[in-house]
Design an enzyme around this catalytic site. Structure first.
Site, PDB file in Angstrom:
ATOM      1  N   ASN A 169     -40.333  16.286 -30.405  1.00  0.00           N
ATOM      2  CA  ASN A 169     -39.303  15.771 -31.316  1.00  0.00           C
ATOM      3  C   ASN A 169     -39.638  16.122 -32.763  1.00  0.00           C
ATOM      4  O   ASN A 169     -40.781  15.949 -33.188  1.00  0.00           O
ATOM      5  CB  ASN A 169     -39.242  14.243 -31.151  1.00  0.00           C
ATOM      6  CG  ASN A 169     -38.070  13.587 -31.839  1.00  0.00           C
ATOM      7  OD1 ASN A 169     -36.920  13.992 -31.628  1.00  0.00           O
ATOM      8  ND2 ASN A 169     -38.335  12.560 -32.647  1.00  0.00           N
ATOM      9  N   GLU A 232     -32.226  11.182 -33.665  1.00  0.00           N
ATOM     10  CA  GLU A 232     -32.312  10.209 -34.771  1.00  0.00           C
ATOM     11  C   GLU A 232     -31.186  10.451 -35.771  1.00  0.00           C
ATOM     12  O   GLU A 232     -31.386  10.385 -36.984  1.00  0.00           O
ATOM     13  CB  GLU A 232     -33.676  10.331 -35.483  1.00  0.00           C
ATOM     14  CG  GLU A 232     -34.859  10.158 -34.545  1.00  0.00           C
ATOM     15  CD  GLU A 232     -36.219  10.216 -35.237  1.00  0.00           C
ATOM     16  OE1 GLU A 232     -36.268  10.113 -36.476  1.00  0.00           O
ATOM     17  OE2 GLU A 232     -37.219  10.355 -34.521  1.00  0.00           O
TER      18      GLU A 232
HETATM   19  O1  G3I Z   1     -44.009  -4.201 -39.906  1.00  0.00           O
HETATM   20  C1  G3I Z   1     -44.367  -4.209 -41.271  1.00  0.00           C
HETATM   21  C2  G3I Z   1     -44.229  -5.555 -41.853  1.00  0.00           C
HETATM   22  O2  G3I Z   1     -45.131  -6.441 -41.218  1.00  0.00           O
HETATM   23  C3  G3I Z   1     -44.475  -5.516 -43.362  1.00  0.00           C
HETATM   24  O3  G3I Z   1     -44.258  -6.776 -43.935  1.00  0.00           O
HETATM   25  C4  G3I Z   1     -43.564  -4.495 -44.015  1.00  0.00           C
HETATM   26  C5  G3I Z   1     -43.828  -4.335 -45.496  1.00  0.00           C
HETATM   27  O4  G3I Z   1     -43.654  -3.007 -45.912  1.00  0.00           O
HETATM   28  O5  G3I Z   1     -43.780  -3.256 -43.399  1.00  0.00           O
HETATM   29  C6  G3I Z   1     -43.467  -3.279 -42.034  1.00  0.00           C
HETATM   30  O6  G3I Z   1     -43.670  -1.988 -41.487  1.00  0.00           O
HETATM   31  C7  G3I Z   1     -42.698  -1.049 -41.844  1.00  0.00           C
HETATM   32  C8  G3I Z   1     -41.987  -0.594 -40.574  1.00  0.00           C
HETATM   33  O7  G3I Z   1     -41.117   0.462 -40.870  1.00  0.00           O
HETATM   34  C9  G3I Z   1     -41.192  -1.712 -39.910  1.00  0.00           C
HETATM   35  O8  G3I Z   1     -40.194  -2.165 -40.759  1.00  0.00           O
HETATM   36  C10 G3I Z   1     -43.389   0.108 -42.513  1.00  0.00           C
HETATM   37  O9  G3I Z   1     -43.897  -0.293 -43.768  1.00  0.00           O
HETATM   38  C11 G3I Z   1     -42.438   1.264 -42.686  1.00  0.00           C
HETATM   39  O10 G3I Z   1     -43.184   2.400 -43.136  1.00  0.00           O
HETATM   40  C12 G3I Z   1     -41.785   1.591 -41.371  1.00  0.00           C
HETATM   41  O11 G3I Z   1     -40.880   2.638 -41.600  1.00  0.00           O
HETATM   42  C13 G3I Z   1     -40.462   3.332 -40.435  1.00  0.00           C
HETATM   43  C14 G3I Z   1     -40.853   4.788 -40.549  1.00  0.00           C
HETATM   44  O12 G3I Z   1     -40.383   5.486 -39.415  1.00  0.00           O
HETATM   45  C15 G3I Z   1     -42.357   4.964 -40.634  1.00  0.00           C
HETATM   46  O13 G3I Z   1     -42.683   6.233 -41.013  1.00  0.00           O
HETATM   47  C16 G3I Z   1     -38.964   3.205 -40.313  1.00  0.00           C
HETATM   48  O14 G3I Z   1     -38.628   1.844 -40.040  1.00  0.00           O
HETATM   49  C17 G3I Z   1     -38.451   4.094 -39.183  1.00  0.00           C
HETATM   50  O15 G3I Z   1     -37.045   4.139 -39.222  1.00  0.00           O
HETATM   51  C18 G3I Z   1     -38.971   5.505 -39.368  1.00  0.00           C
HETATM   52  O16 G3I Z   1     -38.534   6.280 -38.299  1.00  0.00           O
HETATM   53  C19 G3I Z   1     -38.914   7.648 -38.323  1.00  0.00           C
HETATM   54  C20 G3I Z   1     -39.109   8.091 -36.888  1.00  0.00           C
HETATM   55  O17 G3I Z   1     -40.026   7.262 -36.233  1.00  0.00           O
HETATM   56  C21 G3I Z   1     -39.561   9.546 -36.816  1.00  0.00           C
HETATM   57  N1  G3I Z   1     -38.672  10.415 -37.544  1.00  0.00           N
HETATM   58  C22 G3I Z   1     -38.375  10.009 -38.922  1.00  0.00           C
HETATM   59  C23 G3I Z   1     -37.871   8.566 -38.958  1.00  0.00           C
HETATM   60  C24 G3I Z   1     -37.521   8.178 -40.377  1.00  0.00           C
HETATM   61  O18 G3I Z   1     -38.626   8.171 -41.215  1.00  0.00           O
END
Ligand code: G3I
Length: 300
Positions: A169, A232
Site C-alpha cells: 500500500n 484511503e
Molecule cells: O492516540 C493518541 C492520543 O492518545 C493523543 O492524545 C493524541 C494527541 O496528539 O494523539 C493520538 O494519536 C494520534 C492518532 O492519529 C490517533 O488520533 C497521533 O498523534 C496521530 O499522528 C495519528 O495520525 C494518524 C496518522 O495516520 C499517523 O501517521 C491519522 O489519524 C491517520 O489518519 C493517518 O493515516 C495514514 C495511513 O495510516 C497511511 N497513509 C497515510 C494516512 C494519512 O496520514
C-alpha cells in the site's frame, strides 16, 4: 441501489471507510457507517504502535472493537498495516539490524495470527518507496535491515494467515510515475519469483482530479495478476465531486479493482483538517461528491 455499499455490490465490489475506535460511540457516525459501507479499515488501531506497545506484549483492544463492530454488522475488514516506518512503537524505533528484523517478523506473525481468518486483506507493508524520481526504496530502519525485508514480511504474513489477501500500500502512486513504477517492478519481480502478493493499494490522497493516467496505472498493475484497491481515498478542491466520480469510474473500468475505501466518513473525521475531503459533511449530510460516487456505481 441507494447506499454506497449496495451500489458497489452490484458489480461485486465493496465500498469502505476508515474507522476510528474512539468514534464508535457517536450515533451519527455509526448510523452512516452501518448504512453506507461494506468494508472497514482501522484508521490507527491495527498499527504497530497500537498493537505492540511493548516488545512482545500485544494489545488488540482497539482493533478488535473495530473488527467486531464491522463483522457484527455484516462488513468485511481490511487489515492496516503490519509494517510501516511511521507509527513504530518507541522500542522498535531504537532497534536495528537482526534484532529489528526479528522484532518485525515476530510482529507480522503475531498480528496476522491474531486476525487469522478474519480479515479480507492485509496491508503487509505500507509506504516503503521513496517520493521523487528515484523509484527506489525509502530509507528507514526497516529498509536498513536488508532489501529483502518486504518479501520476508509477505512470506511471514502468508504463513500466519493463508486466507488473507496480502497487499502493498502506498501514496503518490496515482499515475504512472517513478514511484509507482518502482512498486510495479517490485510486484512483477515478486510474481516471477513466487513471493506471495495478492493486491496493491493506491491510497489516493488527492487534490482535485486524479492524473489522466490513473485508470491506466491501475490497469498495468492488474495486468500483473494482482488485485488493485483504492485504499484511503480523500479529495480536496473545488472540483471534488467531479474528481470523486472520475476515481470511481476508473475503479469500475478495471476488472481487478475490488473496491474503494474513503479515509473517514465526515469531513470532521478527516486527518486533512480544514480540507473537507470526504463524502459527508460535519453534520453527516451527503455532499455532492457522495451523489457522483453513488451515481457512478449505479451506472456500472
Ligand atoms: O492516540 C493518541 C492520543 O492518545 C493523543 O492524545 C493524541 C494527541 O496528539 O494523539 C493520538 O494519536 C494520534 C492518532 O492519529 C490517533 O488520533 C497521533 O498523534 C496521530 O499522528 C495519528 O495520525 C494518524 C496518522 O495516520 C499517523 O501517521 C491519522 O489519524 C491517520 O489518519 C493517518 O493515516 C495514514 C495511513 O495510516 C497511511 N497513509 C497515510 C494516512 C494519512 O496520514
Amino acid at each position: 441501489a441507494s447506499t454506497l455499499g449496495a451500489a458497489a455490490a452490484q458489480t461485486g465490489r465493496y465500498f469502505g471507510t476508515a474507522v476510528a475506535a474512539g468514534k464508535l460511540g457517536d450515533s451519527t457516525y455509526v448510523n452512516i457507517l452501518n448504512r453506507e459501507f461494506s468494508m472497514v479499515t482501522a484508521e490507527n488501531e491495527m498499527k504497530w504502535d497500537a498493537t505492540e506497545p511493548n516488545r512482545g506484549q500485544f494489545n488488540y483492544s482497539g482493533g478488535d472493537r473495530i473488527l467486531n463492530q464491522a463483522v457484527s454488522n455484516g462488513k468485511r475488514v481490511r487489515g492496516h498495516a503490519l509494517l510501516w516506518y511511521q507509527q513504530e512503537p518507541g522500542w522498535a524505533q531504537g532497534l536495528s539490524g537482526s534484532d529489528l528484523r526479528q522484532a518485525m517478523m515476530n510482529h507480522v506473525t503475531q498480528v496476522a495470527t491474531h486476525y487469522k481468518g478474519k480479515v479480507y486483506s492485509w496491508d503487509v507493508v505500507n509506504e516503503a518507496f521513496a517520493d521523487g524520481g528515484s523509484g527506489g526504496r525509502r530509507d528507514s530502519n526497516l529498509q536498513r535491515t536488508g532489501n529483502d525485508w518486504i518479501e520476508a514480511a509477505f512470506r511471514a504474513a502468508r504463513d500466519a494467515d493463508p486466507g488473507a489477501k496480502l497487499c502493498y500500500n502506498d501514496y503518490n502512486t496515482d499515475g504512472v510515475n517513478a514511484k509507482s513504477t518502482g512498486i510495479y517492478n517490485m510486484v512483477k519481480d515478486f510474481k516471477s519469483r513466487g513471493v506471495p502478493i495478492d493486491c496493491v493499494g493506491f491510497q489516493s490522497h488527492l487534490s482535485g482530479n486524479p492524473p489522466g493516467d490513473y485508470q491506466a496505472n491501475l490497469q498495468r498493475f492488474a495486468d500483473l495478476g494482482v488485485e488493485v484497491q483504492i485504499t484511503e481515498l480523500d479529495i480536496a478542491g473545488s472540483n471534488q465531486a467531479q474528481a470523486y466520480g472520475t476515481v470511481t469510474r476508473a475503479c469500475l473500468a478495471v476488472a481487478r479493482c475490488a473496491g474503494i475505501t474513503t479515509w473517514g466518513i465526515r469531513d470532521t473525521d478527516s486527518w486533512r483538517t480544514g480540507e473537507n475531503p470526504l463524502l459527508f459533511d460535519g453534520n453527516g449530510n451527503k455532499k455532492a461528491a457522495y451523489n457522483t460516487v453513488l451515481d457512478a456505481l449505479n451506472a456500472a
